[in-house]
Every structure is written in C-alpha cells, then in structure tokens.
Design an enzyme around this catalytic site. Structure first.
Site, PDB file in Angstrom:
ATOM      1  N   LYS A  96      46.239  20.851  38.175  1.00  0.00           N
ATOM      2  CA  LYS A  96      46.010  22.233  37.792  1.00  0.00           C
ATOM      3  C   LYS A  96      46.772  23.144  38.744  1.00  0.00           C
ATOM      4  O   LYS A  96      46.838  22.883  39.952  1.00  0.00           O
ATOM      5  CB  LYS A  96      44.507  22.533  37.847  1.00  0.00           C
ATOM      6  CG  LYS A  96      44.130  23.932  37.365  1.00  0.00           C
ATOM      7  CD  LYS A  96      42.618  24.115  37.374  1.00  0.00           C
ATOM      8  CE  LYS A  96      42.224  25.493  36.846  1.00  0.00           C
ATOM      9  NZ  LYS A  96      40.757  25.666  36.817  1.00  0.00           N
ATOM     10  N   SER A 171      39.284  26.912  32.344  1.00  0.00           N
ATOM     11  CA  SER A 171      40.598  27.396  32.746  1.00  0.00           C
ATOM     12  C   SER A 171      41.595  26.276  33.031  1.00  0.00           C
ATOM     13  O   SER A 171      42.775  26.537  33.233  1.00  0.00           O
ATOM     14  CB  SER A 171      40.464  28.279  33.984  1.00  0.00           C
ATOM     15  OG  SER A 171      39.941  27.553  35.077  1.00  0.00           O
ATOM     16  N   SER A 195      35.187  25.034  33.787  1.00  0.00           N
ATOM     17  CA  SER A 195      36.614  24.943  33.521  1.00  0.00           C
ATOM     18  C   SER A 195      37.212  23.545  33.495  1.00  0.00           C
ATOM     19  O   SER A 195      38.383  23.389  33.146  1.00  0.00           O
ATOM     20  CB  SER A 195      37.384  25.790  34.540  1.00  0.00           C
ATOM     21  OG  SER A 195      37.119  27.148  34.329  1.00  0.00           O
TER      22      SER A 195
END
Length: 504
Positions: A96, A171, A195
């Site tokens: 990420k 996210s 997320s």
C-alpha cells in the site's frame, strides 16, 4: 547548519498566537534566554539521523502507463528482490502506498505528498524481504487513506477487478485489486476504519486486520496511532497466515505494540471447526443499509459452518453501535491532531519518526484546497471538536472504548469467534466526475458500519469471501479475542476447504 533564529517581531507574533503579550523589552530579554535552547537545536541538526539501513538493492522504478495499469491499482512499479530463501521465496508482494519503500516514490494517494521518496524501509518491508519476497511495486491507495471507496485517490479511481467501473473498496484499494486480479500473490494493506477488510469484501480476497500492535507500524504513514493497523491481503487463507507469520512481532520502534503474542498461524489450518463456538452478532445484521442479498449469502455461510460441526448461536452486544460512534471523535480529532497538525507524525510517542516525511507533509498547508472532500470533512469535524470542546470528546471516547472492548471480550468468553457481514452492501458504481459532494462522500463512508468498531477496540478481524451476487463478491467478517488470529484462520480455512465461494 545553524537553525534560523526568530526576530523580535516574530517572537511577538508567536506570543500572540499563544494568547500572550510581550513588551519590547521582554521580547528582547526572552530572545537572549532562548539562545541556549537554539544552540541545542544546532547540535541536533548537525547529527546524522537514526534510521534503519537499506539492505536490499533497488531502483526507483516507474509509473506504469494506462495500458499497463487497467485497474489503476498500481501507483509505482519496481522490483526489489529479497533473500534467496525464506517463507516467502518466489512470492510477489505489493505495498500500500503509505508504506515506506526506500528509494521508491510514495504519495499516499495525495497530490500534496507527490514527489516524496522515503529513505528507509518500513519494518514490515524488511521482514518481507528477509523472508524472500519480491516487492513488485506500490499499490494505489485512497487520499491519505480516508475512504472506504476507491474514488478518492489523486492518481485516479481504482476499478474493481470483477466489474470495471465499480468500487474496489478502500483505502487499500489497489492492494486488494492487484491480489484479486492475480497481478501479485500478496499485498499489504492498512486499516483504521476497515481499510483492509472493506476492499477484501468488495474484491473477493482474504483481508486480516490483526490485533492492534501485533504488526509493527514503523515506517508507515499514520492516521491516528490508537487505530493504526497493517496486515495482509491475499487470495487464500494459507498465504494470509504465512504472511502474518513473517510480519508479526515487536520491533522495538512502535509504541502501538504492547506485548504482541505471535503464533505459527499456518499450523492451525487443518483443525476444522467441529466444536468451535461461533456467535452470530445480531447487531451486525441490523445496519440500516444492509442489502438483504448480502445477509442471505452470509447466513448461508453460517449454515455451512454449522454443517461442518461448529456450534452456532446468536449473540447480542448492545455496545456494537456505540463502538462505531466512538470512531468519530477518535478518528476525526485524532487524525486532525496527528496526521495534519502533527505533519504526519504527531508528538508524545517514542518510536521511529520519518523526519523527511514530516517536512514534506507539512507543505499540505500551501495547497489545502487540494485535499480530498473526505479528508476535509473529517478535519472539519475534528477541528471543531478540538477548538469548541478542547478534545474532551476524543478523551471520553477513549475512556468509553474500554467499556466497549470489555463487552466484546465478555461475549468472546462464551464464543471463540463472532461473525457478521464485513460490509452491508455490494460494490457500487464509481461516482461520476460530476457527482455531487454529498454523493462523493457517501460512496466513501457508507460501508463502515461493522468494520470501524474493531479498529477502536483493537480486536483481530478477518474478512473472507463467502459468495457472490450478480458477479460481485460478498464478505463475511470473523472476529476473535486479542491475539486470537489463529482461531480466525482455523475457521476461515475450514470454510475455504469445504466449499468454493465463487459458486455460492
């Protein structure tokens, strides 16, 4: 290099911002008294920073073209090869894009951070490489990680690999999309309100939010230290358990870690669920926006677990709704103080600070209008709470979080696992470029009703795919006691081995 000393005029202005008033004589005298402190700053400035060494060669890589990035799930492509042998030898991993990978750009989904290049690897990056993984790039993530949708990243929206034009979740949007599409074997996500689990539910992957503090957050850009989590997103249970074995454990640099208990998670995957006590959380099925088709798929999975020998019954935890409400002051006031006013790092904790990230992120004030609507909304709530009520609701929410954790813990003394839908809805279409502010924000937060609670309480929570509706995945969330990840993997592995979720 000497730091810049303030002028008398600057000190007078500074004093006024602190609600003080100085005479000209006082200002001059205070300036003289401040000089020894500034001399200490000079000494600190002259020292090399204390950061981890970079041990594996790499180059900066490149931004992939649209043709090579059909889901917009990659932010940057590179190849960092780890050790020649280890648990993850031969496995490809995406990170990420809030995770530091030295020498490779990181923008955390936000144009105000674009151009920042970390100078050291996050702890979990070093652990992945030591275990033989090959890191193949940075996955697109949402704007400073403030969205459960996949439409807020400044590099553009991330498409669901199972239906183009639909939300992949957030996210950790790119992380789940890359795993679900087969572009990588594994990915790391982050979770402050869901997320890891939200994109896993929407994309059909396995996403583990570990117990708070089990996985070190050192070298990852924080939102709010008491809800920051990092964990694995994978295509199957075994890979998830294997990855957690590699990244879990104390690193001595992260105050989120108390006394983390690490287990050999892959060794529990063949134990089955016979006799396992599963509590179906009634409140998890009472969200006002719960799609009945989602509920039906999860209930079918519950029936299947019961057929496998699990002891299943319903349980009510009245505090579940309160847990979600607590996220608002903790998340909004906390992120406003730590991530924004604190320039991404904040204060009052011992650990690994990224000084260069602090310097770069401080520039958000120069282009604050470019911040996403989702972040602005949270900042408005947070700043109002900080200014009008002096942070009392943040403080009270943290106190109440102990009561809520105790309520879940009480239920988990009678059950091994709590079970509910991960998200109440199916993946929705990505908002159009002309969507109203209301619609844009709604697509970002409409799915967090069950997930945010366990960021507040820190319980481990695993989303597993349990069926499809018109080709869109449905996720089922399993929750266990603190450091009970093995129990979650045990239940998930039994379900996975006994049935193909893609045909449910």
């Amino acid at each position: 290099m000497a730091i810049e000393r303030p002028t008398p005029e600057q000190l007078d202005a500074l004093a006024q911002r602190l609600h003080m008033h100085l005479t000209t004589e006082q200002a001059s005298e205070y300036l003289a008294l401040m000089q020894p402190s500034f001399d200490a700053y000079d000494l600190i400035d002259a020292q090399p920073d204390e950061i981890p060494p970079v041990r594996y060669p790499r180059d900066a890589g490149l931004r992939p073209s649209k043709a090579d990035n059909p889901l917009n799930a990659w932010y940057y492509r590179t190849e960092v090869c780890g050790a020649s042998r280890g648990k993850l030898a031969g496995r490809t991993v995406a990170l990420k894009d809030n995770i530091a990978l030295a020498g490779v750009p990181m923008m955390n989904g936000a144009s105000t951070l674009e151009g920042f290049v970390p100078s050291f690897d996050a702890t979990i990056v070093s652990r992945l490489l030591d275990a033989g993984a090959t890191i193949t790039g940075k996955a697109t993530c949402e704007h400073f990680c403030l969205s459960g949708g996949s439409h807020t990243s400044d590099p553009g929206p991330v498409h669901n690999p199972r239906r183009h034009g639909y939300i992949a979740g957030g996210s950790s949007s790119g992380s789940a999309a890359l795993v679900a599409s087969g572009a990588v074997d594994m990915a790391i996500g982050g979770d402050q309100g869901g997320s890891i689990r939200i994109p896993s539910a929407f994309c059909g992957t396995y996403g583990m939010k570990p117990t708070h503090g089990l996985v070190p957050y050192s070298g990852i850009m924080p939102i709010e230290a008491t809800v920051d989590h990092a964990g694995p997103i994978t295509a199957n249970v075994y890979d998830n358990a294997l990855m957690l074995e590699v990244i879990a454990g104390a690193d001595g640099l992260d105050p989120r870690q108390y006394a983390p208990v690490v287990e050999p998670y892959t060794q529990v995957l063949d134990r089955g669920v016979r006799g396992l006590r599963i509590g179906v959380l009634l409140q998890g099925f009472q969200l006002p926006n719960l799609d009945p088709r989602v509920a039906d798929k999860v209930r079918f999975a519950i029936d299947h677990l019961q057929q496998l020998g699990a002891q299943v019954s319903e349980v009510s935890i009245a505090e579940h709704g309160l847990a979600g409400a607590l996220w608002q002051p903790i998340g909004c006031e906390g992120l406003t103080a730590q991530m924004m006013h604190g320039n991404g790092m904040g204060f009052n904790w011992k650990g690994l600070y990224d000084v260069a990230l602090l310097d770069k992120h401080a520039q958000w004030r120069e282009n604050a209008d470019a911040l996403s609507a989702t972040l602005k909304l949270c900042m408005f709530v947070g700043q109002y709470g900080l200014e009008r009520y002096h942070g009392r609701y943040y403080a009270k929410a943290q106190n109440l979080a102990r009561r809520v954790r105790a309520a879940y813990d009480q239920a988990l003394s009678d059950y091994d696992v709590l079970l509910m839908p991960t998200v109440p809805i199916l993946a929705q279409p990505l908002p159009s470029a002309t969507a109203s502010l209301t619609d844009y924000v709604a697509r970002a937060f409409e799915m967090i009703g069950n997930t945010a609670a366990f960021d507040v309480t820190g319980h481990p929570a695993l989303s597993i795919p349990c069926g499809q509706v018109e080709g869109l995945p449905v996720g089922m969330m399993l929750v266990a006691r603190h450091y009970g990840e093995s129990t979650l993997y045990q239940a998930a592995a039994a379900f996975e081995a006994s049935i193909d979720w893609q045909h449910l």
